[in-house]
Structure formats: structure tokens, C-alpha cells
Motif scaffolding. Sequence first.
Motif, short mmCIF file in Angstrom:
data_model
loop_
_atom_site.label_atom_id
_atom_site.label_comp_id
_atom_site.label_asym_id
_atom_site.label_seq_id
_atom_site.Cartn_x
_atom_site.Cartn_y
_atom_site.Cartn_z
N PHE A 51 6.96 2.18 -0.13
CA PHE A 51 5.67 1.49 0.04
C PHE A 51 5.55 0.97 1.46
N SER A 52 4.33 0.59 1.83
CA SER A 52 4.04 -0.05 3.11
C SER A 52 3.52 -1.45 2.83
N THR A 88 0.84 -1.19 0.00
CA THR A 88 0.00 0.00 0.00
C THR A 88 0.88 1.25 0.00
N SER A 89 0.25 2.38 -0.21
CA SER A 89 0.93 3.69 -0.17
C SER A 89 2.16 3.71 -1.05
N LYS A 90 2.01 3.26 -2.30
CA LYS A 90 3.16 3.20 -3.21
C LYS A 90 3.47 4.58 -3.79
N VAL A 91 4.74 4.96 -3.74
CA VAL A 91 5.19 6.23 -4.32
C VAL A 91 6.43 5.95 -5.15
N LYS A 103 0.93 -4.28 4.27
CA LYS A 103 -0.16 -4.57 5.20
C LYS A 103 -0.32 -6.08 5.28
#
Length: 57
Positions: A31-32, A18-21, A34
Motif C-alpha cells: 500500500f501507499s 491508497t493503492s492497496k494490493v 497519502k
Amino acid sequence: MCFGGTGKKAWRCIATLTSKVLNTVDGKITFSIKMGGDIEKGTYTIEGGAPTFVPAE
């Protein structure tokens, strides 16, 4: 997930990135992870250049 060190500990589970940049200037991806569901713990071996999960007994 394979952890470094001499113990070669590993977890096997369902995970979502998640939270890919993507920073194209610096050539970095942030990224994170989960974790979801039950985590099966064990170890790993390296065979043919890839990790193979070995469940704990």
C-alpha cells in the motif's frame, strides 16, 4: 507515524492508505500512504504495548 531509532521521532496527521494490493499467495499487503493536512511533529513513548504521541514543545 512512529520512526525507529533512539530519537523516537513521530508525526501526527490525517493519512489515507491508497493503492492497496493483497497478495494471498505470498501473504503480503502492499500500500501507499497519502499524507494530508498539517503534520504535527513530536516524539512517542510506549505504554501498555502501544505508542503514545508526545507533541514537540
